[in-house]
Motif scaffolding. Structure first.
Motif, PDB file in Angstrom:
ATOM      1  N   ARG A 173       0.831  -1.204   0.000  1.00 36.69           N
ATOM      2  CA  ARG A 173       0.000   0.000   0.000  1.00 36.69           C
ATOM      3  C   ARG A 173       0.865   1.253   0.000  1.00 36.69           C
ATOM      4  O   ARG A 173       1.979   1.254   0.513  1.00 36.69           O
ATOM      5  N   THR A 174       0.330   2.319  -0.562  1.00 39.41           N
ATOM      6  CA  THR A 174       0.992   3.614  -0.526  1.00 39.41           C
ATOM      7  C   THR A 174       0.781   4.245   0.845  1.00 39.41           C
ATOM      8  O   THR A 174      -0.013   3.761   1.662  1.00 39.41           O
ATOM      9  N   CYS A 175       1.463   5.367   1.087  1.00 39.28           N
ATOM     10  CA  CYS A 175       1.269   6.079   2.352  1.00 39.28           C
ATOM     11  C   CYS A 175      -0.187   6.513   2.502  1.00 39.28           C
ATOM     12  O   CYS A 175      -0.774   6.362   3.574  1.00 39.28           O
ATOM     13  N   ALA A 176      -0.766   7.065   1.432  1.00 39.79           N
ATOM     14  CA  ALA A 176      -2.147   7.544   1.483  1.00 39.79           C
ATOM     15  C   ALA A 176      -3.106   6.399   1.783  1.00 39.79           C
ATOM     16  O   ALA A 176      -4.058   6.551   2.571  1.00 39.79           O
ATOM     17  N   GLU A 177      -2.887   5.247   1.170  1.00 40.41           N
ATOM     18  CA  GLU A 177      -3.752   4.091   1.408  1.00 40.41           C
ATOM     19  C   GLU A 177      -3.603   3.585   2.849  1.00 40.41           C
ATOM     20  O   GLU A 177      -4.592   3.185   3.479  1.00 40.41           O
ATOM     21  N   ALA A 178      -2.387   3.615   3.352  1.00 41.95           N
ATOM     22  CA  ALA A 178      -2.157   3.173   4.726  1.00 41.95           C
ATOM     23  C   ALA A 178      -2.808   4.116   5.727  1.00 41.95           C
ATOM     24  O   ALA A 178      -3.385   3.679   6.734  1.00 41.95           O
ATOM     25  N   ILE A 179      -2.732   5.413   5.462  1.00 38.04           N
ATOM     26  CA  ILE A 179      -3.370   6.404   6.334  1.00 38.04           C
ATOM     27  C   ILE A 179      -4.877   6.175   6.371  1.00 38.04           C
ATOM     28  O   ILE A 179      -5.503   6.199   7.436  1.00 38.04           O
ATOM     29  N   ALA A 180      -5.464   5.935   5.206  1.00 39.97           N
ATOM     30  CA  ALA A 180      -6.908   5.685   5.125  1.00 39.97           C
ATOM     31  C   ALA A 180      -7.271   4.417   5.908  1.00 39.97           C
ATOM     32  O   ALA A 180      -8.287   4.390   6.629  1.00 39.97           O
ATOM     33  N   TRP A 181      -6.442   3.373   5.779  1.00 33.18           N
ATOM     34  CA  TRP A 181      -6.703   2.127   6.512  1.00 33.18           C
ATOM     35  C   TRP A 181      -6.661   2.379   8.009  1.00 33.18           C
ATOM     36  O   TRP A 181      -7.553   1.938   8.749  1.00 33.18           O
ATOM     37  N   ALA A 182      -5.626   3.070   8.466  1.00 34.27           N
ATOM     38  CA  ALA A 182      -5.466   3.306   9.905  1.00 34.27           C
ATOM     39  C   ALA A 182      -6.646   4.087  10.471  1.00 34.27           C
ATOM     40  O   ALA A 182      -7.188   3.744  11.535  1.00 34.27           O
ATOM     41  N   LYS A 183      -7.052   5.139   9.789  1.00 32.51           N
ATOM     42  CA  LYS A 183      -8.167   5.954  10.267  1.00 32.51           C
ATOM     43  C   LYS A 183      -9.468   5.163  10.289  1.00 32.51           C
ATOM     44  O   LYS A 183     -10.316   5.379  11.163  1.00 32.51           O
ATOM     45  N   ALA A 184      -9.612   4.243   9.348  1.00 34.76           N
ATOM     46  CA  ALA A 184     -10.842   3.446   9.267  1.00 34.76           C
ATOM     47  C   ALA A 184     -10.913   2.393  10.369  1.00 34.76           C
ATOM     48  O   ALA A 184     -11.987   1.825  10.606  1.00 34.76           O
ATOM     49  N   HIS A 185      -9.808   2.127  11.039  1.00 28.65           N
ATOM     50  CA  HIS A 185      -9.783   1.074  12.055  1.00 28.65           C
ATOM     51  C   HIS A 185      -9.671   1.609  13.487  1.00 28.65           C
ATOM     52  O   HIS A 185      -9.413   0.846  14.422  1.00 28.65           O
ATOM     53  N   VAL A 186      -9.906   2.896  13.664  1.00 30.19           N
ATOM     54  CA  VAL A 186      -9.920   3.473  15.005  1.00 30.19           C
ATOM     55  C   VAL A 186     -11.086   2.874  15.806  1.00 30.19           C
ATOM     56  O   VAL A 186     -12.196   2.767  15.305  1.00 30.19           O
ATOM     57  N   HIS A 187     -10.827   2.483  17.044  1.00 32.87           N
ATOM     58  CA  HIS A 187     -11.886   1.941  17.899  1.00 32.87           C
ATOM     59  C   HIS A 187     -11.480   2.079  19.365  1.00 32.87           C
ATOM     60  O   HIS A 187     -10.292   2.199  19.686  1.00 32.87           O
ATOM     61  N   THR A 188     -12.462   2.064  20.233  1.00 34.70           N
ATOM     62  CA  THR A 188     -12.206   2.208  21.665  1.00 34.70           C
ATOM     63  C   THR A 188     -12.454   0.919  22.442  1.00 34.70           C
ATOM     64  O   THR A 188     -12.140   0.862  23.635  1.00 34.70           O
ATOM     65  N   HIS A 189     -13.018  -0.103  21.791  1.00 35.09           N
ATOM     66  CA  HIS A 189     -13.289  -1.351  22.507  1.00 35.09           C
ATOM     67  C   HIS A 189     -12.028  -2.221  22.572  1.00 35.09           C
ATOM     68  O   HIS A 189     -11.020  -1.944  21.912  1.00 35.09           O
ATOM     69  N   ASN A 190     -12.079  -3.245  23.367  1.00 35.71           N
ATOM     70  CA  ASN A 190     -10.945  -4.152  23.548  1.00 35.71           C
ATOM     71  C   ASN A 190     -10.971  -5.237  22.489  1.00 35.71           C
ATOM     72  O   ASN A 190     -11.729  -6.197  22.572  1.00 35.71           O
ATOM     73  N   ASP A 191     -10.123  -5.054  21.477  1.00 35.12           N
ATOM     74  CA  ASP A 191      -9.968  -6.056  20.423  1.00 35.12           C
ATOM     75  C   ASP A 191      -8.669  -6.814  20.704  1.00 35.12           C
ATOM     76  O   ASP A 191      -7.585  -6.228  20.646  1.00 35.12           O
ATOM     77  N   PRO A 192      -8.741  -8.101  21.026  1.00 33.94           N
ATOM     78  CA  PRO A 192      -7.542  -8.877  21.366  1.00 33.94           C
ATOM     79  C   PRO A 192      -6.468  -8.838  20.285  1.00 33.94           C
ATOM     80  O   PRO A 192      -5.273  -8.961  20.593  1.00 33.94           O
ATOM     81  N   ASP A 193      -6.864  -8.667  19.018  1.00 31.41           N
ATOM     82  CA  ASP A 193      -5.895  -8.614  17.932  1.00 31.41           C
ATOM     83  C   ASP A 193      -5.047  -7.346  17.970  1.00 31.41           C
ATOM     84  O   ASP A 193      -4.011  -7.265  17.300  1.00 31.41           O
ATOM     85  N   TYR A 194      -5.485  -6.357  18.755  1.00 38.00           N
ATOM     86  CA  TYR A 194      -4.757  -5.095  18.859  1.00 38.00           C
ATOM     87  C   TYR A 194      -3.962  -4.981  20.167  1.00 38.00           C
ATOM     88  O   TYR A 194      -3.083  -4.129  20.281  1.00 38.00           O
ATOM     89  N   TYR A 195      -4.273  -5.817  21.132  1.00 33.56           N
ATOM     90  CA  TYR A 195      -3.640  -5.725  22.441  1.00 33.56           C
ATOM     91  C   TYR A 195      -2.166  -6.125  22.370  1.00 33.56           C
ATOM     92  O   TYR A 195      -1.835  -7.271  22.057  1.00 33.56           O
ATOM     93  N   ARG A 196      -1.281  -5.165  22.624  1.00 39.02           N
ATOM     94  CA  ARG A 196       0.166  -5.366  22.621  1.00 39.02           C
ATOM     95  C   ARG A 196       0.729  -5.749  21.248  1.00 39.02           C
ATOM     96  O   ARG A 196       1.824  -6.332  21.166  1.00 39.02           O
ATOM     97  N   TRP A 197       0.029  -5.403  20.178  1.00 41.57           N
ATOM     98  CA  TRP A 197       0.499  -5.744  18.830  1.00 41.57           C
ATOM     99  C   TRP A 197       0.780  -4.492  18.006  1.00 41.57           C
ATOM    100  O   TRP A 197       0.459  -4.422  16.833  1.00 41.57           O
ATOM    101  N   CYS A 198       1.425  -3.491  18.609  1.00 42.55           N
ATOM    102  CA  CYS A 198       1.622  -2.213  17.919  1.00 42.55           C
ATOM    103  C   CYS A 198       2.348  -2.347  16.595  1.00 42.55           C
ATOM    104  O   CYS A 198       1.935  -1.762  15.577  1.00 42.55           O
ATOM    105  N   ASP A 199       3.433  -3.094  16.551  1.00 44.45           N
ATOM    106  CA  ASP A 199       4.233  -3.197  15.333  1.00 44.45           C
ATOM    107  C   ASP A 199       3.478  -3.930  14.226  1.00 44.45           C
ATOM    108  O   ASP A 199       3.578  -3.571  13.046  1.00 44.45           O
ATOM    109  N   ARG A 200       2.707  -4.937  14.617  1.00 44.35           N
ATOM    110  CA  ARG A 200       1.927  -5.677  13.625  1.00 44.35           C
ATOM    111  C   ARG A 200       0.807  -4.819  13.053  1.00 44.35           C
ATOM    112  O   ARG A 200       0.525  -4.890  11.851  1.00 44.35           O
TER     113      ARG A 200
END
Length: 256
Positions: A130-157
């Motif tokens: 993905r390009t930078c612009a596509e990655a930025i769009a992906w990141a913004k689209a995945h913002v959430h406040t609930h506890n998703d185990p796939d995100y817990y302690r997986w910053c680099d991934r």
């Protein structure tokens, strides 16, 4: 690896505290002031360009107050104030000195970008899906406040996901930082373009987060386990006590 830290600057007290000064008439860009300091008390070499290999155009004695017209990125230098690739243009000397030797009273930049400076995200040489612009769009689209185990302690991934990979290829965020080629990373620089990756040290696995520009980032866990929310470098440092290392272009070990 020596970690850049400007904590010592806060104890300088009476030593030429940084401050912005107006150049010329109203509306023109602000310059800044700083004080050159070295542990040994030796003078700092002024270079014709922001590189340790550039020719010398003079020196600045330790303890000298200087005006900084602008700042840019160049060779990485370790000095009294840590490790950084930021260089300060000193008009009175007609050249650049490493910000690693300049007390400015700030962890970030204090002067405008020098002419020709480009601080933008680039995937050149990374092979990212993905390009930078596509990655930025992906990141913004995945913002959430609930506890998703796939995100817990997986910053680099998570950052790797943004760029289309299923993993970063590095064991930890800190290891990722150490593996990135020098041409892709900017130690100590807090001016991170949207799409860039910011890294921290904590004496262990470290932390990485995704820039969305304007000093704002998306990070997992900072506002609750498994969350992915907006934050800042200062919040990560203050809330977790982590040390900021710098930022890099989106280079991942997985395909190198």
């Amino acid at each position: 690896m020596k970690i850049r830290s400007r904590i010592a600057r806060g104890a300088m007290g009476t030593i030429a505290l940084a401050g912005a000064i107006m150049l010329g008439g109203a509306g023109e860009a602000l310059a800044a002031t700083g004080t050159v300091n070295t542990d040994s008390g030796t003078a700092v070499t002024v270079r014709s360009s922001p590189s340790t290999s550039a020719s010398s155009v003079g020196t600045v004695a330790s303890g000298t107050a200087v005006t900084i017209d602008c700042q840019t990125n160049g060779s990485t230098v370790t000095g009294k104030y840590g490790t950084t690739d930021i260089w300060d243009y000193v008009p009175s000397k007609g050249g650049y000195i490493s910000d690693a030797y300049v007390y400015t009273g700030s962890d970030g930049r204090v002067a405008p970008d020098c002419a020709g400076s480009t601080l933008s995200c680039s995937t050149a040489g990374t092979g990212n899906p993905r390009t930078c612009a596509e990655a930025i769009a992906w990141a913004k689209a995945h913002v959430h406040t609930h506890n998703d185990p796939d995100y817990y302690r997986w910053c680099d991934r998570i950052n790797a996901w943004a760029y289309g990979w299923n993993a970063s290829g590095s064991e930890t965020a800190y290891v990722h930082w150490t593996q990135i080629p020098g041409s892709f990373k900017h130690p100590g620089d807090t001016q991170v373009p949207a799409g860039g990756l910011a890294f921290f040290s904590n004496g262990g696995t470290g932390h990485a987060m995704f820039s969305i520009g304007g000093g704002k980032f998306l990070s997992n866990d900072i506002h609750g386990p498994g969350s992915f929310t907006e934050t800042t470098i200062a919040e990560i440092k203050n809330a977790w006590g982590y040390t900021y290392l710098g930022w890099s272009q989106p280079w991942f070990k997985i395909n190198h």
